[in-house]
Design a protein around this motif. Structure first.
Motif, PDB file in Angstrom:
ATOM      1  N   GLY A 215       1.321   4.994   7.770  1.00 30.34           N
ATOM      2  CA  GLY A 215       1.036   4.126   6.630  1.00 30.34           C
ATOM      3  C   GLY A 215      -0.452   3.971   6.376  1.00 30.34           C
ATOM      4  O   GLY A 215      -0.874   3.845   5.217  1.00 30.34           O
ATOM      5  N   PHE A 216      -1.277   3.970   7.427  1.00 30.56           N
ATOM      6  CA  PHE A 216      -2.728   3.896   7.248  1.00 30.56           C
ATOM      7  C   PHE A 216      -3.229   5.062   6.393  1.00 30.56           C
ATOM      8  O   PHE A 216      -4.014   4.882   5.450  1.00 30.56           O
ATOM      9  N   ILE A 217      -2.763   6.256   6.730  1.00 25.03           N
ATOM     10  CA  ILE A 217      -3.208   7.447   6.004  1.00 25.03           C
ATOM     11  C   ILE A 217      -2.620   7.470   4.597  1.00 25.03           C
ATOM     12  O   ILE A 217      -3.313   7.778   3.614  1.00 25.03           O
ATOM     13  N   MET A 218      -1.329   7.121   4.472  1.00 24.45           N
ATOM     14  CA  MET A 218      -0.681   7.130   3.167  1.00 24.45           C
ATOM     15  C   MET A 218      -1.292   6.085   2.239  1.00 24.45           C
ATOM     16  O   MET A 218      -1.355   6.280   1.025  1.00 24.45           O
ATOM     17  N   ALA A 219      -1.750   4.962   2.795  1.00 27.55           N
ATOM     18  CA  ALA A 219      -2.365   3.920   1.968  1.00 27.55           C
ATOM     19  C   ALA A 219      -3.635   4.431   1.308  1.00 27.55           C
ATOM     20  O   ALA A 219      -3.902   4.142   0.127  1.00 27.55           O
ATOM     21  N   ILE A 220      -4.423   5.202   2.058  1.00 28.63           N
ATOM     22  CA  ILE A 220      -5.649   5.762   1.493  1.00 28.63           C
ATOM     23  C   ILE A 220      -5.322   6.786   0.417  1.00 28.63           C
ATOM     24  O   ILE A 220      -5.928   6.793  -0.668  1.00 28.63           O
ATOM     25  N   ILE A 221      -4.350   7.659   0.703  1.00 30.72           N
ATOM     26  CA  ILE A 221      -3.972   8.673  -0.282  1.00 30.72           C
ATOM     27  C   ILE A 221      -3.423   8.015  -1.542  1.00 30.72           C
ATOM     28  O   ILE A 221      -3.752   8.419  -2.668  1.00 30.72           O
ATOM     29  N   ASN A 222      -2.607   6.978  -1.366  1.00 30.38           N
ATOM     30  CA  ASN A 222      -2.008   6.297  -2.512  1.00 30.38           C
ATOM     31  C   ASN A 222      -3.052   5.562  -3.332  1.00 30.38           C
ATOM     32  O   ASN A 222      -2.869   5.337  -4.536  1.00 30.38           O
ATOM     33  N   LEU A 223      -4.138   5.174  -2.708  1.00 30.75           N
ATOM     34  CA  LEU A 223      -5.216   4.504  -3.432  1.00 30.75           C
ATOM     35  C   LEU A 223      -5.914   5.466  -4.388  1.00 30.75           C
ATOM     36  O   LEU A 223      -6.407   5.066  -5.440  1.00 30.75           O
ATOM     37  N   VAL A 224      -5.928   6.740  -4.021  1.00 32.93           N
ATOM     38  CA  VAL A 224      -6.574   7.766  -4.849  1.00 32.93           C
ATOM     39  C   VAL A 224      -5.570   8.438  -5.781  1.00 32.93           C
ATOM     40  O   VAL A 224      -5.848   8.679  -6.954  1.00 32.93           O
ATOM     41  N   LEU A 225      -4.383   8.747  -5.251  1.00 29.61           N
ATOM     42  CA  LEU A 225      -3.327   9.398  -6.033  1.00 29.61           C
ATOM     43  C   LEU A 225      -2.134   8.459  -6.101  1.00 29.61           C
ATOM     44  O   LEU A 225      -1.339   8.386  -5.158  1.00 29.61           O
TER      45      LEU A 225
END
Length: 282
Positions: A182-192
């Motif tokens: 979720g930490f990594i997905m949160a960053i990706i979701n913030l951009v995409l």
């Protein structure tokens, strides 16, 4: 040569010291944010059910409907689910509860930064608090889902094995895996921003790659299901402990617990290092 060797040692010492400071900073921020995390959990939980007619029923309704449908299909031989160590309803209801814990944590963490809106850019606080708080909602929902699970246990006269006392350790690994990803997905979701919708599709498909609504396959090539989804060995372990059976995949379970811990720390560190650089894109 001696000068070069000394320079190498100094560089390595500085690099190791920098890594140590990062970890100290991460844990210090986490401890300092514990009250904020708790307040965010309470806020999210109260807001979610405040204006809902059915309230907490929504936490258990999806799992009950899903299990009811597949129980009907199984009893009428539409699908041959195969034998289970527990009554099928117990197996399916427990397994889908654990899956929803994992999926709920992962979705909540992925959307945590996007849902925070201007908090990410306008207020200075450890952004990890938003992600850690996101697992609170899914965890509380899981506790609510234990109520119908307990009712089903009583209805079918199923008595959990004493080995069930070790299940919380497995659930911690489930949370760590979801939190790290979720930490990594949160960053990706913030951009995409499409990542949230894509994740929902992946989790829907991933549910059928885990022995949730069917027993763990024991014949080739179907046993690939037991390892294709990293969540599966953890789920199977909870099923074995609940029914008092011997662990089906002890070695793989150890690997998946270690994998969950590794994913958690890798995701947390990646988030801590990357987040300050992309906060302005929230």
């Amino acid at each position: 040569m001696k000068i070069q060797s000394n320079n190498t040692k100094i560089y390595r010492a500085r690099r190791n010291g920098h890594k140590t400071r990062i970890w100290q900073e991460m844990f210090t921020d986490l401890i300092a944010s514990r009250e904020l995390i708790w307040r965010l959990i309470i806020r999210d939980f109260s807001v979610r059910y405040r204006q809902s007619m059915l309230g907490y029923v929504w936490a258990v309704l999806p799992q009950i409907v899903t299990v009811a449908i597949f129980t009907f299909l199984s009893r009428h031989r539409v699908f041959d689910m195969g034998p289970t160590d527990m009554p099928y309803v117990v197996h399916a209801l427990w397994s889908i509860s654990v899956w929803q814990l994992f999926a709920g944590c992962l979705i909540g963490c992925t959307n945590s930064l996007v849902n925070a809106g201007s908090l990410v850019t306008k207020i200075n606080f450890p952004k990890e608090a938003l992600v850690f708080a996101a697992i609170g909602q899914a965890s509380l929902d899981f506790m609510i889902r234990l109520i119908p699970v307990t009712v089903v246990f009583i209805w079918y006269g199923f008595v959990p094995s004493w080995h069930s006392v070790f299940i919380p350790l497995i659930l911690i690994a489930v949370l760590l895996m979801a939190l790290g990803a979720g930490f990594i997905m949160a960053i990706i979701n913030l951009v995409l921003r499409d990542m949230g919708n894509m994740l929902s599709m992946v989790l829907t498909f991933g549910m059928f790659l885990a022995p949730i609504l069917y027993p763990p396959p024991v014949r080739e090539p179907f046993t690939i299901v037991n390892i294709a989804n990293p969540f599966s060995p953890l789920l199977i372990a909870t099923q074995n402990l609940l029914s008092g059976q011997r662990l089906m995949q002890p070695e793989l379970l150890v690997y998946m617990i270690a994998f969950s811990i590794g994913v958690f720390f890798l995701g947390w560190r990646t988030f801590h290092i990357t987040m300050p650089r992309i906060a302005e894109r929230a």
